[in-house]
Design an enzyme around this catalytic site. Structure first.
Site, PDB file in Angstrom:
ATOM      1  CG  ASN A  44      51.249 -27.580  11.633  1.00 19.46           C
ATOM      2  OD1 ASN A  44      51.679 -27.635  10.478  1.00 19.46           O
ATOM      3  ND2 ASN A  44      50.001 -27.258  11.914  1.00 19.46           N
ATOM      4  CG  HIS A  63      43.267 -27.771   8.840  1.00 14.45           C
ATOM      5  ND1 HIS A  63      44.616 -28.025   8.831  1.00 14.45           N
ATOM      6  CD2 HIS A  63      43.119 -26.529   9.396  1.00 14.45           C
ATOM      7  CE1 HIS A  63      45.247 -26.974   9.336  1.00 14.45           C
ATOM      8  NE2 HIS A  63      44.367 -26.056   9.700  1.00 14.45           N
ATOM      9  CB  THR A 106      49.792 -25.131   8.016  1.00 15.32           C
ATOM     10  OG1 THR A 106      48.422 -24.774   8.193  1.00 15.32           O
ATOM     11  CG2 THR A 106      50.538 -23.989   7.338  1.00 15.32           C
ATOM     12  CG  ASP A 166      47.496 -24.935   3.870  1.00 13.72           C
ATOM     13  OD1 ASP A 166      46.364 -24.462   3.616  1.00 13.72           O
ATOM     14  OD2 ASP A 166      48.094 -24.695   4.943  1.00 13.72           O
ATOM     15  CG  HIS A 167      44.832 -27.463   5.235  1.00 11.20           C
ATOM     16  ND1 HIS A 167      43.924 -26.606   5.813  1.00 11.20           N
ATOM     17  CD2 HIS A 167      46.052 -27.076   5.683  1.00 11.20           C
ATOM     18  CE1 HIS A 167      44.564 -25.764   6.598  1.00 11.20           C
ATOM     19  NE2 HIS A 167      45.870 -26.003   6.528  1.00 11.20           N
TER      20      HIS A 167
HETATM   21  P1  AMP Z   1      47.722 -24.697  11.327  1.00  9.26           P
HETATM   22  O1  AMP Z   1      47.940 -24.978  12.783  1.00  9.26           O
HETATM   23  O2  AMP Z   1      48.026 -25.892  10.484  1.00  9.26           O
HETATM   24  O3  AMP Z   1      46.399 -24.115  11.095  1.00  9.26           O
HETATM   25  O4  AMP Z   1      48.801 -23.581  10.939  1.00  9.26           O
HETATM   26  C1  AMP Z   1      48.454 -22.290  10.476  1.00  9.26           C
HETATM   27  C2  AMP Z   1      49.412 -21.279  11.012  1.00  9.26           C
HETATM   28  O5  AMP Z   1      50.697 -21.484  10.455  1.00  9.26           O
HETATM   29  C3  AMP Z   1      49.066 -19.857  10.610  1.00  9.26           C
HETATM   30  O6  AMP Z   1      48.273 -19.212  11.567  1.00  9.26           O
HETATM   31  C4  AMP Z   1      50.409 -19.179  10.470  1.00  9.26           C
HETATM   32  O7  AMP Z   1      50.630 -18.240  11.484  1.00  9.26           O
HETATM   33  C5  AMP Z   1      51.426 -20.295  10.616  1.00  9.26           C
HETATM   34  N1  AMP Z   1      52.449 -20.178   9.566  1.00  9.26           N
HETATM   35  C6  AMP Z   1      52.246 -20.215   8.249  1.00  9.26           C
HETATM   36  N2  AMP Z   1      53.397 -20.056   7.566  1.00  9.26           N
HETATM   37  C7  AMP Z   1      54.358 -19.917   8.486  1.00  9.26           C
HETATM   38  C8  AMP Z   1      55.770 -19.728   8.418  1.00  9.26           C
HETATM   39  N3  AMP Z   1      56.414 -19.649   7.256  1.00  9.26           N
HETATM   40  N4  AMP Z   1      56.442 -19.633   9.592  1.00  9.26           N
HETATM   41  C9  AMP Z   1      55.802 -19.736  10.780  1.00  9.26           C
HETATM   42  N5  AMP Z   1      54.469 -19.910  10.907  1.00  9.26           N
HETATM   43  C10 AMP Z   1      53.756 -19.993   9.776  1.00  9.26           C
HETATM   44 ZN    ZN Z   2      44.814 -24.253  10.386  1.00  5.41          ZN
HETATM   45 ZN    ZN Z   3      47.074 -24.421   6.709  1.00  5.95          ZN
END
Ligand code: AMP
Ligand code: ZN
Ligand code: ZN
Length: 403
Positions: A88, A339, A67, A235-236
């Site tokens: 992340n 992902h 993300t 994003d993916h």
């Molecule tokens: P991932 O671990 O890559 O799946 O990240 C997804 C998570 O990123 C989502 O559940 C959101 O809560 C978090 N997220 C997305 N945008 C933001 C942001 N601007 N600030 C903090 N967390 C975010």
């Molecule tokens: Zn995710």
């Molecule tokens: Zn994402």
């Protein structure tokens, strides 16, 4: 006196004309909305845009397909190793500080962000911008932020987010933003928890499609439909994972030999200096359902080796497999989707749909690359992009209606 009044009127009229002729763009990100979710017959609003506006077969993320790295790639036009948000969550191994997406302090600290976000480029060239959530939009330095932004609130209802965007568009023209981002996470959460083929993910697709329709309806209601461009991206994508497809890297190398950072599709392995070769050799000998690389050896197509915080050894799991250490949170062990894998895998690809006066009508194209969106935005607004980007306008500009 009369002459001054005439000049004054001329300045006002030309300012208003310039403001009105400047385009509007709303950039919407639906987290983990995989490219082929549009083919499930669950998203009538997005399918309508696919038919009437520009649609790409898919949007190729940058590696790693996570993300934060990818929202930053979209908004800066750079690969993660160049814009600095390489995962992340990651560590500066030199001063041992952490970047964590859940830690407000670190996500607002400008030292991690090496690229220039589109809102910075735009604001410097006289365009007012706004963000209703986007990774990297909350930096403490005012000149690195959009004029208007919102602190991330995961639980804020999606309709409230759209209403916020519409309120910005209703501002008087001298205060009104011309570029606005919007972010919704539904397909990501359900995709992780239940997998991409689950009924819950299908409900998430419907929910986000409803939000897409709600946004377009509201834009229409304020009589801006003909002047506003809306771009929907993700994003993916997402792929199915299972407990049975797990490789415990720590058990293979032994924990006393190194530190492990992150897990799942990508794992950073950092042994003590004198053990690097030994650890690499063990991982290479056992290479099964993953690939192991010295940082310098990571394949060129990932563009993922020229950042000093990338570990000496990187493990990349095969699609659907997870590299773990003994420290694996229960929630992560139980996830059904993930992902972060090779960005050339179609399961990792997202969507790209666009509608509005700047875009061709009824135009379908192949896969687009997310690093090319930043130069596309610069072209739409007729402003200068930064020259240090990875994105290329000529890979994408043919979707604009004057090309
Ligand atoms: P991932 O671990 O890559 O799946 O990240 C997804 C998570 O990123 C989502 O559940 C959101 O809560 C978090 N997220 C997305 N945008 C933001 C942001 N601007 N600030 C903090 N967390 C975010
Ligand atoms: Zn995710
Ligand atoms: Zn994402």
């Amino acid at each position: 006196m009369k002459r001054y009044i005439a000049i004054f009127c001329l300045v006002i009229i030309s300012t208003i004309t310039f403001a009105q002729s400047k385009p509007y763009v709303i950039l919407v990100s639906f987290d983990a909305f995989r490219w082929d979710y549009l083919n499930r017959g669950l998203s009538p609003n997005l399918e309508k845009i696919r038919e009437e506006g520009v649609s790409a077969l898919s949007l190729r993320p940058s590696f790693p397909s996570k993300t934060f790295p990818n929202h930053l790639s979209i908004i800066t036009g750079m690969y993660p190793a160049h814009h600095g948000i390489i995962l992340n969550n990651f560590t500066d191994p030199f001063d041992k500080t952490f970047y964590r997406m859940s830690d407000t302090n670190s996500v607002r600290d400008g030292r991690w962000y090496l690229g220039e976000a589109f809102w910075e480029t735009a604001e410097r060239q006289g365009i007012i911008t706004a963000s209703y959530f986007w990774p990297g939009s909350e930096l403490k330095l005012s000149y690195r932020k959009p004029t208007y932004n919102q602190a991330y609130d995961h639980n804020r209802p999606y309709e409230t987010r759209v209403d916020g965007v519409i309120d910005w568009l209703k501002l008087p023209s001298e205060k009104r933003p011309h570029f606005i981002t919007l972010y919704c996470h539904e397909t990501d959460t359900q995709g992780h928890n239940f997998g991409p083929d689950s009924p819950q993910t299908n409900e998430a697709i419907k929910r986000l499609d409803y939000i897409a329709g709600y946004l377009l309806k509201k834009v229409d209601e304020i009589k801006m439909k003909d002047s506003v461009n809306v771009i929907f991206v993700s994003d993916h994508g997402m792929t199915s994972i299972s407990k049975e497809r797990t490789i415990n890297i720590e058990n293979i190398v032994g924990s006393e030999k190194c530190k492990f950072y992150d897990m799942g599709p990508v794992m950073f392995v950092e042994p003590a200096k004198e053990k690097i070769k030994e650890v690499y050799d063990i991982l290479k000998k056992n290479e099964n359902h993953y690939k192991v690389y010295y940082r310098s050896e990571i394949p060129e197509y990932y563009h993922f080796n020229d950042h000093p915080f990338i570990s000496s050894i990187v493990v990349i799991a095969d699609l659907g497999w997870s590299a773990v250490s003994n420290y694996a949170r229960k929630s992560e062990r139980e996830e059904k989707g993930n992902h972060g894998y090779d960005n050339n895998q179609l399961d990792m690809h997202g969507i790209f749909l666009a509608t509005g006066p700047s875009f061709k009508k009824n135009y379908h194209t192949g896969t687009l690359w997310n690093i090319d969106i930043y130069p596309l935005l610069c072209k739409i607004f007729d402003i200068y992009p930064r020259t240090n980007i990875d994105g290329k306008l000529d890979r994408i500009e043919f979707i604009l209606n004057n090309n």
